[in-house]
Design a protein around this motif. Structure first.
Motif: not given
Ligand code: TYM
Length: 332
Positions: A136-137, A162-165, A172-174
């Motif tokens: 997805i990401l 969210q964690r990676f961002n 990434f877009v959530v």
């Protein structure tokens, strides 16, 4: 345009009505207003072991059903997961930011590993939702149309994004889950409180998209219902009838109330006959079109290769951004 991403695992002979009503059917209408990416999740299917002799064929059969159901490979990007290596490359990175306990809480893993037994449960099955998050990401998806059973995996995907961002910078877009409440769960015809699934206890509980109309009609006519005789929508008291009404409504687009009205004073058998007709009318054209596509596998393979190429324009960029943010030595 918003980006939409979804996939189904290839199955041996055919997808089932749950896949169609819960997922595939909803994808078709999303093609108008979105930039859609649909793929065959062949890498996910090996978490349950695989037969090399049938792998290629069931992947083709699944892709053919996508197109036959209305996915347009010109408007949408249609690909095979294993042909776009960035899915698995990103999965590794995401594995390394996923907590062990977090993965262990996935209910589908708990259910499946219980069924398979500790000795047969693979690390692949454990990390399956992380590969799904990568699917997805890697496309920067905004929306993911799936059935109810995938809700927890979508939640994990959002958390990982969210964690990676937060750790490495906005990348990434959530994504949002898009779960249609009225059709998100099709139940087993023989056991109408369990979801329809290819690993169902009874063969008769499952409607396959590519099975002959007669066979499907017979299964619908022997669907388990309660002892009552009034056709109404009551999930708790009459789960069998509720399931038949849901399927009827999703396939025809008629609201459940108007179907109930139509069958007022009639018997359960009438509803079953009516539904068998609706299912036949829906599946007939899909079966014909799928067969045409499968008659020319070389053309189908070419079309899928083009889809993978188109996909890699996006996936390559995302992976590069991820590697950059993480500080890997730049490649050549
Ligand atoms: P899979 O192959 O088990 O199912 C594919 C889709 O069908 C839906 N579905 C149902 N909907 C309603 N009633 C049912 N009885 C029913 N059974 C299945 C599922 O919710 C799903 O939408 N992990 C996924 C495949 C996947 C994926 C992805 C999906 C891999 N990567 C990325 C979306 C995005 C799976 O095994 O679905």
């Amino acid at each position: 345009k918003p980006r939409v991403v979804s996939g189904v695992q290839p199955s041996a002979d055919s997808l089932h009505l749950g896949n169609y009503v819960g997922a595939l059917r909803n994808w078709v209408s999303m093609q108008d207003d979105n930039d859609c990416v649909f793929f065959v999740a062949d890498l996910h299917s090996i978490t349950a072991g695989q037969d090399p002799a049938t792998m290629a064929e069931r992947t083709r059969v699944t892709a053919a059903q996508y197109i036959a159901a209305g996915i347009d490979p010109e408007r949408s990007t249609l690909l095979i997961q294993s042909q776009v290596p960035e899915h698995t490359q990103l999965a590794w990175v995401l594995n390394c930011i996923t907590g062990y306990g977090e993965a262990a809480r996935m209910t589908q893993f708990k259910d499946k590993s219980l069924k398979q037994g500790a000795d047969n449960t693979t690390v692949g099955l454990f990390t399956y939702p992380v590969l799904m998050a990568a699917d997805i990401l890697i496309y920067q998806a905004n929306q993911v149309p799936v059935g109810e059973d995938q809700r927890q995996h979508l939640e994990l995907t959002r958390n990982l994004a969210q964690r990676f961002n937060a750790r490495f910078g906005e990348t990434f877009v959530v994504p949002d889950a898009r779960i249609l409440t009225n059709s998100a769960k099709v139940y087993d015809l023989q056991n109408p409180t369990a979801k329809m699934s290819k690993s169902a206890a009874s063969e008769n509980g499952l409607i396959r998209l590519l099975d002959p109309a007669k066979k499907n009609a017979k299964k619908i006519k022997s669907a388990v219902t309660d002892d009552g005789n009034v056709i109404r929508f009551d999930r708790a008291a009459q789960p069998g009838i509720a399931n038949l009404l849901t399927i009827y409504s999703s396939l025809t687009g008629e609201p459940i109330e108007s179907i109930v009205e139509q069958f007022e004073g009639k018997m359960y058998g009438h509803l079953k006959v009516g539904l068998a007709e609706v299912v036949t009318d829906t599946l007939d054209p899909i079966q014909q079109r799928a067969q045409q596509l499968l008659d020319d596998p070389a053309e189908l393979d070419r079309l899928l290769a083009r889809g993978a190429e188109k996909a890699r324009e996006v996936t390559g960029e995302t992976l590069k951004a991820v590697y950059d943010r993480m500080g890997f030595l730049p490649g050549v």
